[in-house]
Design an enzyme around this catalytic site. Sequence first.
Site, PDB file in Angstrom:
ATOM      1  N   ARG A  51       0.793  -1.223   0.000  1.00  0.00           N
ATOM      2  CA  ARG A  51       0.000   0.000   0.000  1.00  0.00           C
ATOM      3  C   ARG A  51       0.826   1.275   0.000  1.00  0.00           C
ATOM      4  NH1 ARG A  51      -2.719  -3.798   1.536  1.00  0.00           N
ATOM      5  NH2 ARG A  51      -0.763  -4.310   2.529  1.00  0.00           N
ATOM      6  N   THR A  52       1.777   1.370   0.912  1.00  0.00           N
ATOM      7  CA  THR A  52       2.447   2.664   1.080  1.00  0.00           C
ATOM      8  C   THR A  52       3.239   3.014  -0.180  1.00  0.00           C
ATOM      9  OG1 THR A  52       2.593   2.117   3.404  1.00  0.00           O
ATOM     10  CG2 THR A  52       3.868   4.006   2.664  1.00  0.00           C
ATOM     11  N   LYS A  80      25.443  -3.525  -0.532  1.00  0.00           N
ATOM     12  CA  LYS A  80      26.915  -3.451  -0.587  1.00  0.00           C
ATOM     13  C   LYS A  80      27.458  -2.666   0.609  1.00  0.00           C
ATOM     14  CE  LYS A  80      26.398  -2.832  -5.527  1.00  0.00           C
ATOM     15  NZ  LYS A  80      26.478  -1.732  -6.501  1.00  0.00           N
ATOM     16  N   ARG A 101      11.123   3.990   3.610  1.00  0.00           N
ATOM     17  CA  ARG A 101      10.722   3.030   4.655  1.00  0.00           C
ATOM     18  C   ARG A 101      11.960   2.219   5.027  1.00  0.00           C
ATOM     19  NH1 ARG A 101       5.646  -1.014   4.636  1.00  0.00           N
ATOM     20  NH2 ARG A 101       4.676   0.954   5.227  1.00  0.00           N
ATOM     21  N   HIS A 129       4.507   5.791  11.605  1.00  0.00           N
ATOM     22  CA  HIS A 129       4.086   5.619  10.212  1.00  0.00           C
ATOM     23  C   HIS A 129       3.129   6.778   9.910  1.00  0.00           C
ATOM     24  CE1 HIS A 129       2.989   3.998   6.451  1.00  0.00           C
ATOM     25  NE2 HIS A 129       2.708   2.752   6.784  1.00  0.00           N
TER      26      HIS A 129
HETATM   27  N1   CP Z   1      -0.437  -0.044   5.746  1.00  0.00           N
HETATM   28  C1   CP Z   1       0.796  -0.290   5.239  1.00  0.00           C
HETATM   29  O1   CP Z   1       1.798   0.319   5.611  1.00  0.00           O
HETATM   30  O2   CP Z   1       0.811  -1.279   4.289  1.00  0.00           O
HETATM   31  P1   CP Z   1       2.092  -1.730   3.491  1.00  0.00           P
HETATM   32  O3   CP Z   1       3.039  -2.375   4.485  1.00  0.00           O
HETATM   33  O4   CP Z   1       1.606  -2.686   2.442  1.00  0.00           O
HETATM   34  O5   CP Z   1       2.735  -0.502   2.915  1.00  0.00           O
END
Ligand code: CP
Length: 306
Positions: A51-52, A80, A101, A129
């Site tokens: 999703r993100t 590396k 991320r 998040h």
């Molecule tokens: N909600 C969320 O962060 O989903 P993903 O891990 O798929 O990005």
Amino acid sequence: MRHLMSPLDFSVEELQNLLLLAGDIEKNPAKYAHACEGKKLATCFYEPSTRTRLSFEAAMLNLGGNVLGFHSADSSSAAKGESVSDTIRVISCYADICAIRHPKEGAALVASQKSKIPVINAGDGGHQHPTQTLTDLLTIYSLKGRLDNITIGLCGDLKFGRTVHSLINALIRYPNVKFVLISPEELKIPSYIREDVLMANHVDFVEMERLEDAIPDLDVLYMTRVQRERFFNEEDYIRLKDFYVLTQEKLNMAKEDMMVLHPLPRVNEISVEVDDDPRAAYFKQAQYGVYVRMALILTLLGITVE
Ligand code: CP
């Protein structure tokens, strides 16, 4: 130049403007279709995501911009031994804005300190998040019409669930929000959230173990997955992973207008039979994630559309 590390990086007024912009984008997508022409978004994902990452990429494409990036540490020069600091200096030469991320808490902050472009924390370990929180706020605001005067139950892995930590930080700023923290003993909310956020701000909260006891009073139920990747030992994960399963039988105990949210991915914690209940809003929530990320990209790039 502004970054987004935590939902608290925006004031309540700025958040409201962001939600209103996201709402306008939802209603008038054509108006924004060329807003980011010539701009590039880099998605630097050292951890898996559906999703993100894809909603960020969809957001930039919807705005007429372009995307580049990597989807795992193994497919970048992190494999590396390149540091996050060096990587972001290089990405700053290639893109106008970056979503990152990383499994380590604070990695996005380190990146932001060396970056020449806006950096968005797309999840740092078990910490925060913030763009999931923007998604959650937009979903609640759009479907309930308010962010104040709600009782929200947060259920599941409250220890490692970074979406929960960010959402609590954001929602305590609205009047009369009550939190019901539903978890097994071992997955209770970390003390830095309980003491430094909830107690320090005199927020109304209660901790419970049984979902059945909590559900009748809730306006919003926020289910979460037990975060397997953050456990030190597989046995503990297996013992706790199915501690909560929201079934139709349990949902029947809830208010008619209670909303079920989940940041997704779901494993077993919401039975698929619940998907057809009108109160299940988690797939709509994923759609709102695109609108709010479009609004965020525009805001951080300082682009206004008349
Ligand atoms: N909600 C969320 O962060 O989903 P993903 O891990 O798929 O990005």
